[in-house]
Write an enzyme that holds these catalytic residues in place. Structure first.
Site, PDB file in Angstrom:
ATOM      1  N   HIS A   1       3.897 -10.128 -52.545  1.00  0.00           N
ATOM      2  CA  HIS A   1       2.948  -9.008 -52.527  1.00  0.00           C
ATOM      3  C   HIS A   1       3.563  -7.754 -53.129  1.00  0.00           C
ATOM      4  CE1 HIS A   1      -0.084  -6.188 -51.257  1.00  0.00           C
ATOM      5  NE2 HIS A   1       0.691  -5.620 -50.355  1.00  0.00           N
TER       6      HIS A   1
ATOM      7  N   GLU B   1       0.799  -7.056 -40.599  1.00  0.00           N
ATOM      8  CA  GLU B   1      -0.053  -5.851 -40.585  1.00  0.00           C
ATOM      9  C   GLU B   1      -1.408  -6.196 -39.978  1.00  0.00           C
ATOM     10  OE1 GLU B   1       0.314  -5.449 -44.799  1.00  0.00           O
ATOM     11  OE2 GLU B   1       1.796  -3.858 -44.690  1.00  0.00           O
TER      12      GLU B   1
END
Ligand SMILES: Nc1ccccc1C(=O)C[C@H](N)C(=O)O
Ligand SMILES: [Zn+2]
Ligand SMILES: [Zn+2]
Length: 208
Positions: free
Chosen positions: A59, A171
């Protein structure tokens, strides 16, 4: 003796708040019993960063491992939940208690998790704090907010710091109902080939 399980995942449903411009969650039926099929089968479209999720190094680094390649050990084991509400835009080292050797640290920043609407201003983590966590031997950091960096970040300093120290990231956790303290974390990413992230079913279990 049953060990209590606390679900710290977001419910995935149409209308799930997502990062501005990201893929909305949708679900459609490929086969339907109401239409004579022996089974119901659906198809999903969703961002890899939907709800509670694990970022892959891919990412934040174009040639880093995808979510199918990361080892699972960081996502399973004892963790420390810390209440850092009121830290302002960035969690600083001074907002943290002694970790007493915790290898997994989950940070609660929301007074009330925003289940219904996207919140643009959230508390992120200062890069210096990631550096300090790395020095303390932390292998995974989790947060209830949508990102460990500020949403308007262009330099992604916290993600660069977790890359540098090969720390794993969760997250979008829901920690409103979790007392600070130590728990067993279980939050396994799916082995999505080429995936930059994966939704996880994140739970905390009382320690044995
Ligand atoms: N969906 C996105 C699209 C573009 C940029 C960021 C996001 C995010 O969701 C933030 C992400 N969870 C992150 O790891 O910072
Ligand atoms: Zn993410
Ligand atoms: Zn992230």
């Amino acid at each position: 003796m049953t060990r209590r399980i606390r679900d710290i995942s977001q419910r995935l449903h149409p209308g799930l708040p997502v990062w501005p411009g990201d893929t909305p969650f949708t679900q459609s039926r490929t086969w339907q019993m109401e239409q004579g099929s022996p089974v119901n089968v659906s198809a999903l479209t969703l961002s890899t960063h939907s709800g509670a999720h694990a970022d892959a190094p891919l990412h934040y680094s174009a040639d880093a491992p995808d979510i199918a390649s990361v080892h699972l050990a960081p996502y399973l084991g004892e963790c420390l939940v810390v209440d850092v509400r009121g830290s302002g835009p960035l969690v600083g080292v001074g907002d943290l208690p002694p970790l007493d050797g915790a290898r997994r640290v989950l940070l609660r920043t929301f007074v009330a998790f925003p289940h219904e609407a996207w919140v643009g201003e959230t508390t992120a983590i200062a890069a210096q704090t990631i550096e300090w966590l790395a020095g303390e031997g932390v292998k995974l950091v989790g947060i209830d907010g949508p990102s460990i960096d500020p949403q308007d970040s262009k330099d992604m300093l916290a993600h660069k710091a977790v890359l540098k120290h090969d720390i794993r990231v969760l997250e979008g956790l829901v920690l409103d109902h979790v007392e600070p303290g130590r728990y067993e974390l279980i939050a396994l990413p799916l082995p999505i080939a080429g995936g930059d992230a994966s939704p996880v079913r994140a739970v905390l279990r009382d320690l044995a």
